[in-house]
Structure formats: C-alpha cells, structure tokens
Design a protein around this motif. Structure first.
Motif, PDB file in Angstrom:
ATOM      1  N   ALA A 127      24.359  21.687  -8.269  1.00 34.93           N
ATOM      2  CA  ALA A 127      22.948  21.760  -7.863  1.00 34.93           C
ATOM      3  C   ALA A 127      21.993  21.440  -9.013  1.00 34.93           C
ATOM      4  CB  ALA A 127      22.634  23.151  -7.321  1.00 34.93           C
ATOM      5  N   GLU A 128      22.538  21.294 -10.232  1.00 37.56           N
ATOM      6  CA  GLU A 128      21.743  20.979 -11.429  1.00 37.56           C
ATOM      7  C   GLU A 128      20.640  22.006 -11.668  1.00 37.56           C
ATOM      8  OE1 GLU A 128      20.345  16.983 -10.910  1.00 37.56           O
ATOM      9  OE2 GLU A 128      22.333  16.095 -11.213  1.00 37.56           O
ATOM     10  N   VAL A 129      21.037  23.280 -11.658  1.00 37.31           N
ATOM     11  CA  VAL A 129      20.046  24.343 -11.861  1.00 37.31           C
ATOM     12  C   VAL A 129      20.354  25.197 -13.096  1.00 37.31           C
ATOM     13  CG1 VAL A 129      19.539  24.475  -9.400  1.00 37.31           C
ATOM     14  CG2 VAL A 129      21.290  25.973 -10.366  1.00 37.31           C
ATOM     15  N   VAL A 130      21.390  24.834 -13.847  1.00 35.48           N
ATOM     16  CA  VAL A 130      21.760  25.618 -15.028  1.00 35.48           C
ATOM     17  C   VAL A 130      20.608  25.631 -16.026  1.00 35.48           C
ATOM     18  CG1 VAL A 130      23.382  25.860 -16.931  1.00 35.48           C
ATOM     19  CG2 VAL A 130      24.199  25.061 -14.692  1.00 35.48           C
ATOM     20  N   ASP A 131      20.223  26.859 -16.449  1.00 41.95           N
ATOM     21  CA  ASP A 131      19.134  27.077 -17.425  1.00 41.95           C
ATOM     22  C   ASP A 131      17.755  26.633 -16.924  1.00 41.95           C
ATOM     23  OD1 ASP A 131      20.920  28.139 -19.289  1.00 41.95           O
ATOM     24  OD2 ASP A 131      21.386  26.158 -20.100  1.00 41.95           O
ATOM     25  N   SER A 132      17.633  26.361 -15.639  1.00 45.86           N
ATOM     26  CA  SER A 132      16.321  25.977 -15.114  1.00 45.86           C
ATOM     27  C   SER A 132      15.501  27.230 -14.808  1.00 45.86           C
ATOM     28  CB  SER A 132      16.482  25.145 -13.836  1.00 45.86           C
ATOM     29  OG  SER A 132      15.231  24.954 -13.208  1.00 45.86           O
ATOM     30  N   PRO A 133      14.276  27.322 -15.340  1.00 40.14           N
ATOM     31  CA  PRO A 133      13.437  28.499 -15.061  1.00 40.14           C
ATOM     32  C   PRO A 133      13.002  28.590 -13.598  1.00 40.14           C
ATOM     33  CG  PRO A 133      12.180  26.810 -16.219  1.00 40.14           C
ATOM     34  CD  PRO A 133      13.604  26.349 -16.220  1.00 40.14           C
ATOM     35  N   MET A 134      13.189  27.506 -12.845  1.00 44.31           N
ATOM     36  CA  MET A 134      12.789  27.497 -11.436  1.00 44.31           C
ATOM     37  C   MET A 134      13.820  28.188 -10.548  1.00 44.31           C
ATOM     38  SD  MET A 134      11.302  23.624 -11.079  1.00 44.31           S
ATOM     39  CE  MET A 134      10.981  23.851  -9.330  1.00 44.31           C
ATOM     40  N   TYR A 135      14.997  28.503 -11.113  1.00 39.54           N
ATOM     41  CA  TYR A 135      16.061  29.114 -10.329  1.00 39.54           C
ATOM     42  C   TYR A 135      16.573  30.371 -11.028  1.00 39.54           C
ATOM     43  CZ  TYR A 135      15.969  24.659  -7.879  1.00 39.54           C
ATOM     44  OH  TYR A 135      15.564  23.558  -7.164  1.00 39.54           O
ATOM     45  N   PRO A 136      15.710  31.394 -11.158  1.00 35.86           N
ATOM     46  CA  PRO A 136      16.098  32.597 -11.903  1.00 35.86           C
ATOM     47  C   PRO A 136      17.260  33.368 -11.292  1.00 35.86           C
ATOM     48  CG  PRO A 136      14.043  32.959 -10.713  1.00 35.86           C
ATOM     49  CD  PRO A 136      14.349  31.506 -10.606  1.00 35.86           C
ATOM     50  N   HIS A 137      17.338  33.423  -9.970  1.00 27.29           N
ATOM     51  CA  HIS A 137      18.407  34.192  -9.327  1.00 27.29           C
ATOM     52  C   HIS A 137      19.764  33.544  -9.554  1.00 27.29           C
ATOM     53  CE1 HIS A 137      15.708  36.965  -7.259  1.00 27.29           C
ATOM     54  NE2 HIS A 137      14.940  35.931  -7.001  1.00 27.29           N
ATOM     55  N   ALA A 138      19.819  32.224  -9.480  1.00 26.96           N
ATOM     56  CA  ALA A 138      21.079  31.518  -9.719  1.00 26.96           C
ATOM     57  C   ALA A 138      21.536  31.712 -11.160  1.00 26.96           C
ATOM     58  CB  ALA A 138      20.913  30.035  -9.411  1.00 26.96           C
TER      59      ALA A 138
END
Length: 330
Positions: free
Chosen positions: A80-91
């Motif tokens: 999903a390309e969400v690693v370390d992204s501040p937009m996906y805090p729960h993940a």
C-alpha cells in the motif's frame, strides 16, 4: 416499561379481539428482543472477557505466530506504500507494535492490544486508510484465531461493534448535514449517507451482516411506508414545489368563486404534507437505527412470543365465542 402491562393495555384498547391479541404479542415480543441486544460498550466488555478467559487457560502464541503476523502486516503496508507515512498513523502503529513482538511469545492480553488499535483505525478513518486497517486486522485474526476458540469469539464480537460503529458514523454524518437538506428533510440526508455506506459494502471496504445490510438498503431504497409518507410530504409548504401542489387546487377553486372550499382544501393538503414529511423523517430514521441495532445483534432478531401461539388461538376463540351473542343482539 412493563411488557405485560403494555400487552394488557393494547388488548383492552383493541377490544380483546384475536387480532389485537396476536398484534400485541408480536409487538411486545419484538420490543423485548430489541431491548436484549447488547450495546457497543457491552460488546467491547464481552470481547475483553473472552481474552481474559483465554489467558486464564494459559493460551500463548509462539514466536512463529508473531513472526507471521509481523511479516503479513509489513507486506500489506509495503504494497500500500504507507510505511512511515504520517497520513496513515494507524497502519504505522500496527507496524511498530507487531514488530515489537516479532519472534517472541505473545499472550492473549498482548494479542488484544493490536486488533483494538486496528479496529480504532477502521472506525476513525475512511476510504483507503480504513481498508488498509481492515486488511491488517483480517491478517492478524487469521494468524491468532487458531490459538483458541475464545480469540475467534472475541473477534466475532468485535466485528459486531465495528459494524455498528460504521452505521453510527453514517447516522452522525447525516444528522450533521441535515441542515443542508432543509427543503427535503432529514430523510434525504440519511439516504445520501447510507447510500455511501452501501457502496462501501459493495466494494468490499466495509462489512455488514445480511440483516443489517438489508436495513441499510431499506433506508436507501425506501419501504412502502416511507414511500407513502414521502409522497404525502410533497405537499408540505416548506418546499417551493409543495406550495404549488397544496395551493394549486385551492387557487383553482378560488378562481371558480368558492373561497371557503379553496381555503379548506389548501389547508388540508398543507397539513397532510407537513405530517407526511415528519412521518418520512421518523420512519427513515427508525430504519437507520434498526440497521445499527441489527449490526450489534450480529444478525436478524430472534423474536419469541411471550405466549404460546396455540394458547393465544384458544383464548382468542373463547373471547370471540363470548362476544358473538352480544354482536347478534346488536
């Protein structure tokens, strides 16, 4: 609030007829079943107790379980390309916590922490964020479920309050935006938000049990009762079209030289319109709340009559026999 007192009142009001008896029994049985449905807080407590029971039995997930969980959560996040992204805090919180336990034994109390955080992510977010949290939650459940039946039951219980939470969000959003629908009322605000909820279910982004989904579709598509009320609501003077519909016949009669009838007709149509609009709002809202209740229940209600139907038929027959002579005299 006394079921038997309510039934007695309905029977007396219905003239002690067989139809009144059956109707009262059905309505009160349904009220009893609805009152027994646990709240979201109750469901959360039930899930917690199940985790406690598993821990008391000494259930433990081995290092292979935590390694598998971490690997699957990381794989979902990478794809999903969400690693370390501040937009996906729960993940990313799920990544942090599962990584902390990776390769180590894990007990039910620790197991409970991770899905609760992901469940909060499902409820607090929408769209892609909610789907990622849901995918992670599913992977976690698949790895931990085989450890103990209590864990499976705990997640099934959690699924019920998660579904209810989804419907509550749609209800709250409709209530917040209802002022935007001043001309068409609360009913249309509910239909708009529940239509979005239905689409999320159809796309696989949200899960609802069949009974709850059917109630959601009753909100979106209407029922005979809501459609009739909405038709009557078209004559409400609160909308421009309603003024024309309720005032048109009156103006025609006024032009024909009958002002008294014109006023009575216009007032009657306007009153019907206002009543219809309020009834439509109330009926659609009732269906929306019913959907949330069915989500908490985990499916359709099991309605058991307070009295055996055979007994009710015998009593109804005796009542009819007693009333028959008086009916003949009249």
């Amino acid at each position: 609030g006394n079921v038997w007192a309510e039934m007695g009142g309905e029977l007396l009001g219905g003239g002690l007829t067989g139809a009144g008896m059956f109707g009262a029994a059905r309505r009160n049985a349904r009220k009893t079943a609805e009152a027994a449905v646990p709240s979201i807080a109750d469901l959360r407590n039930q899930a917690s107790r199940l985790y406690e029971q598993a821990e008391a039995r000494g259930v433990v997930g081995g290092p292979n379980v935590t390694s598998n969980i971490t690997g699957r959560i990381e794989d979902i996040a990478r794809r999903a390309e969400v690693v370390d992204s501040p937009m996906y805090p729960h993940a990313n919180e799920a990544l942090r916590v599962t990584g902390k336990y990776s390769g180590q034994p894990i007990n039910p109390t620790q197991i409970q922490v991770i899905p609760e955080g992901l469940a909060d992510g499902v409820q607090a977010t929408e769209g892609r964020q909610s789907k990622i949290a849901r995918d992670m939650l599913k992977a976690f459940d698949e790895e931990t479920g085989p450890l103990a039946p209590e864990l499976v039951n705990a997640r099934q219980t959690a699924s019920r309050y998660l579904q209810a939470g989804e419907i509550e969000k749609a209800l709250a959003e409709a209530e917040r935006r209802s002022t935007t629908y001043r001309q068409s009322g609360m009913a249309n605000a509910l239909k708009t938000d529940f239509r979005q909820l239905e689409k999320r279910v159809d796309r696989g982004g949200t899960n609802l049990n069949p009974a709850a989904l059917s109630a959601v579709r009753d909100v979106v598509r209407g029922t005979p009762g809501t459609k009739a009320a909405e038709w009557a609501g078209r004559f409400s003077p609160q909308g421009g079209g309603g003024i024309a519909l309720s005032g048109g016949p009156g103006l025609a009669m006024l032009a024909a030289g009958d002002p008294y009838t014109a006023g009575a007709v216009s007032a009657s149509l306007s009153g019907m319109g206002m009543f219809g609009r309020k009834a439509a709002d109330a009926l659609v809202l009732r269906n929306a709340k019913r959907a949330e209740m069915l989500a908490r229940n985990g499916g359709a209600l099991s309605v058991k009559p307070l009295l055996d139907e055979d007994i009710m038929r015998q009593v109804a027959a005796q009542l009819f026999a007693q009333q028959a002579p008086y009916a003949k005299e009249k």
